[in-house]
Design a protein around this motif. Structure first.
Motif, PDB file in Angstrom:
ATOM      1  N   LYS A 114      68.613  -5.074 -41.326  1.00 56.21           N
ATOM      2  CA  LYS A 114      69.896  -4.398 -41.117  1.00 56.21           C
ATOM      3  C   LYS A 114      71.089  -5.204 -41.631  1.00 56.21           C
ATOM      4  O   LYS A 114      72.246  -4.847 -41.381  1.00 56.21           O
ATOM      5  N   TYR A 116      72.199  -8.095 -45.096  1.00 56.98           N
ATOM      6  CA  TYR A 116      71.753  -8.759 -46.324  1.00 56.98           C
ATOM      7  C   TYR A 116      72.866  -9.625 -46.894  1.00 56.98           C
ATOM      8  O   TYR A 116      74.050  -9.367 -46.669  1.00 56.98           O
ATOM      9  N   CYS A 118      75.090 -10.753 -49.919  1.00 58.58           N
ATOM     10  CA  CYS A 118      75.589 -10.074 -51.110  1.00 58.58           C
ATOM     11  C   CYS A 118      76.376 -11.053 -51.973  1.00 58.58           C
ATOM     12  O   CYS A 118      77.187 -11.828 -51.449  1.00 58.58           O
ATOM     13  N   GLU A 138      75.657   1.350 -53.829  1.00 59.72           N
ATOM     14  CA  GLU A 138      74.925   0.256 -53.195  1.00 59.72           C
ATOM     15  C   GLU A 138      75.039  -1.015 -54.031  1.00 59.72           C
ATOM     16  O   GLU A 138      74.996  -0.988 -55.264  1.00 59.72           O
ATOM     17  N   ARG A 142      71.423  -5.358 -52.325  1.00 61.79           N
ATOM     18  CA  ARG A 142      71.203  -4.710 -51.032  1.00 61.79           C
ATOM     19  C   ARG A 142      69.742  -4.750 -50.593  1.00 61.79           C
ATOM     20  O   ARG A 142      69.449  -4.772 -49.395  1.00 61.79           O
ATOM     21  N   ASN A 143      68.827  -4.756 -51.534  1.00 57.84           N
ATOM     22  CA  ASN A 143      67.410  -4.643 -51.194  1.00 57.84           C
ATOM     23  C   ASN A 143      66.654  -5.957 -51.311  1.00 57.84           C
ATOM     24  O   ASN A 143      65.425  -5.966 -51.502  1.00 57.84           O
ATOM     25  N   ASN A 149      66.965 -13.192 -47.778  1.00 57.79           N
ATOM     26  CA  ASN A 149      68.247 -13.143 -47.081  1.00 57.79           C
ATOM     27  C   ASN A 149      68.354 -14.245 -46.022  1.00 57.79           C
ATOM     28  O   ASN A 149      69.412 -14.870 -45.863  1.00 57.79           O
ATOM     29  N   ARG A 169      76.425  -8.905 -45.264  1.00 57.80           N
ATOM     30  CA  ARG A 169      76.902  -7.549 -45.029  1.00 57.80           C
ATOM     31  C   ARG A 169      75.922  -6.786 -44.142  1.00 57.80           C
ATOM     32  O   ARG A 169      74.697  -6.971 -44.232  1.00 57.80           O
ATOM     33  N   LYS A 171      73.878  -3.579 -43.276  1.00 55.85           N
ATOM     34  CA  LYS A 171      73.303  -2.513 -44.094  1.00 55.85           C
ATOM     35  C   LYS A 171      73.388  -1.207 -43.300  1.00 55.85           C
ATOM     36  O   LYS A 171      72.568  -0.945 -42.410  1.00 55.85           O
ATOM     37  N   ASP A 183      78.586  -0.630 -45.514  1.00 62.33           N
ATOM     38  CA  ASP A 183      78.060  -1.996 -45.599  1.00 62.33           C
ATOM     39  C   ASP A 183      79.165  -3.057 -45.467  1.00 62.33           C
ATOM     40  O   ASP A 183      79.418  -3.831 -46.392  1.00 62.33           O
TER      41      ASP A 183
END
Length: 549
Positions: A114, A116, A118, A138, A142-143, A149, A169, A171, A183
């Motif tokens: 929830k 990440y 960035c 996005e 983000r992924n 992370n 951030r 998510k 985000d």
């Protein structure tokens, strides 16, 4: 004082009815980056008196999550102001004391997928965020996996990356109609010395992430804040829900207190101080609580003003005259009366023996029978206000004029026989005679003397400086300056008038700092807390402003 019923108390009544909480717990969370102002007094009033109304608890919690602008000077001033208002907290806390827990909760969100790390710059984040009419995009980061992370976030904490190069951030939803849920950043890298934590941290949680965590940890039931946080409430609830707090605090919002002819922004107030346009945060023209205190306002008058201004969800602009009305109403009943001549003309009573002195009893407060009287000394020479004499009087002028009579308050009726002028043609002295049979009585021959003026014995007067204050700004709504102008363009050049060589009743020489008086016929004044020879005018005697009882 007890808070009047309002929409917030209705919410709490309903919550209690539904078993939301057994005990109400509120908080006041100022950021220590400046001094509190009268707008802060509204937040204090709401949170403190609601807690007391329901037999609950009230916390002071410093929102010290931004070390760049915070200082121990502001920390100390905030507590001093709260205690002066009488809003003594049940506990004093610091947001920075929860940094370890905030960090652990952030790690939990990363593990849960929830949050990440960035790498977008601030400008890129704004571009990716979208607009009110277009959804955001996005982040390409983000992924990232939870493992990546977690590693990056720990390295952020350990100081491996430059300031501003990465953020953590939440998510949530880049297409949300609420931009605060696209985000949002919840941690940033800032290398700055913290007033309590020192150099332990180089990453700091943002307010929207830290605040709900702090509320939940402290057991706050109702987090009542100003209306600009209404759109942030969904993020507040997202943090509480996704960390898994139980019970969960509620955020509810009220309209800020905006007042005519002044500013409430700490940024503007700081600029006024730092550029020398005012004499510090406690300048009596400032809307800061320390400025109002120095000017002579009382906590009870400030809270009465907040109560009368109302607690609602609609922003409005409250006339500053309502605040003046509240202090004037209080001081009319409470303030001792004293005579003070601010712009003196010497008066010589030619038929009064030189060296003779006598005393007259004058009421300390005509509206308070229990206030009693005081003795004032009368001598051959005294001072009166320059405006109480007119060489060429206007129609219906009932004060002193050549050949005219007037009563010196509490003493004799005097008649002006001669006007003495200086080399520049200014009135320097009046030669008068007194009807010595009229010691606070009517003339024996029945003639009518309508005017009564105040005076001070020349032999017993004490010298003082008197500060007269007007609105700090000429524009009524300083938050809505015309296009092409700056709020500083509307500073009032007549906001301060210094009067020197004022002549005051002898008893005022012993006035204590902060002591308040009515200078008869002149207004309400307070002994300055910094300058022992100075009195500040709190407010004038009368105003056209009307208030419904």
């Amino acid at each position: 004082m007890e808070i009047a019923p309002n929409f917030l108390t209705e919410i709490i009544d309903e919550d209690l009815k539904n078993g939301f909480s057994a005990r109400i717990h509120t908080r006041f969370p100022p950021e220590p980056n400046g001094y509190l102002h009268i707008g802060s007094a509204k937040a204090i009033f709401i949170n403190y008196f609601i807690a007391k109304k329901y037999g609950g608890l009230f916390n002071l919690r410093y929102d010290d999550t931004n070390p760049v602008k915070e200082d121990t000077e502001f920390v100390e001033s905030i507590e001093e102001d709260l205690r002066w208002l009488g809003a003594n907290p049940d506990g004093i806390f610091y947001g920075s004391d929860y940094f370890d827990q905030c960090y652990e909760y952030a790690v939990q969100l990363i593990r849960d997928g929830k949050a990440y790390v960035c790498d977008l710059t601030a400008d890129e984040m704004r571009e990716y965020r979208g607009t009110l009419t277009q959804p955001g995009r996005e982040s390409p980061y983000r992924n990232r996996s939870a493992e990546e992370n977690l590693d990056l976030f720990e390295r952020m904490k350990n100081g491996e990356f430059p300031d501003g190069s990465r953020t953590l951030r939440a998510k949530i939803d880049m297409a949300s109609p609420n931009l605060n849920l696209r985000d949002p950043a919840i941690y940033r890298i800032v290398r700055a010395h913290h007033h309590r934590q020192g150099d332990k941290w180089c990453i700091y949680p943002l307010y929207d992430f830290a605040h709900p965590i702090q509320d939940a940890i402290e057991g706050i039931t109702h987090s009542m804040c100003s209306l600009e946080f209404e759109n942030h409430r969904p993020l507040y609830e997202w943090v509480v829900d996704n960390i898994g707090f139980d019970p969960k605090p509620k955020q509810r919002e009220f309209a800020r207190l905006n007042i005519t002819n002044t500013v409430m922004s700490k940024r503007y107030l700081r600029e006024l101080v730092e550029t020398g346009r005012v004499d510090g945060w406690d300048d009596p023209r400032m809307p800061t609580l320390c400025g109002l205190r120095r000017r002579g306002y009382t906590p009870s008058a400030i809270f009465e003003f907040v109560q009368r201004a109302g607690i609602a969800k609609t922003n409005s602009l409250v006339d500053q005259k309502l605040l003046e009305y509240c202090i004037r109403e209080e001081l009319n009943a409470a303030a001792p009366r004293r005579m003070a001549v601010l712009d003196p003309i010497r008066v010589v009573i030619e038929n009064y023996p030189e060296g003779k002195e006598e005393t007259f009893a004058v009421a300390n407060n005509p509206v308070d029978a229990e206030a009693g009287t005081r003795e004032v000394v009368f001598t051959r020479e005294c001072y009166i206000e320059r405006t109480d004499f007119a060489e060429v009087p206007p129609p219906k002028f009932q004060r002193l004029k050549p050949g005219g009579e007037v009563r010196l308050m509490g003493a004799y009726i005097v008649k002006c026989n001669e006007v003495v002028k200086d080399a520049d043609g200014n009135v320097a002295e009046l030669r008068c005679t007194a009807d010595l049979e009229t010691a606070n009585g009517m003339p024996a021959d029945g003639r009518k003397v309508r005017g009564t003026i105040h005076w001070v014995s020349a032999a017993h007067a004490c010298d003082a400086r008197v500060m007269l204050y007007e609105n700090l700004f000429t524009l009524e709504d300083v938050n809505a300056v015309p296009e092409g102008t700056n709020y500083l363009d509307y500073l009032n050049p007549a906001s301060l008038t210094e009067l020197h060589h004022c002549k005051l009743e002898a008893s005022l020489a012993d006035a204590k700092p902060g002591e308040r008086f009515q200078f008869v016929r002149m207004g309400y004044f307070c002994k300055d807390s910094k300058n022992p020879d100075t009195f500040n005018r709190i407010v004038t005697l009368k105003d056209s402003f009307k208030v419904e009882k």
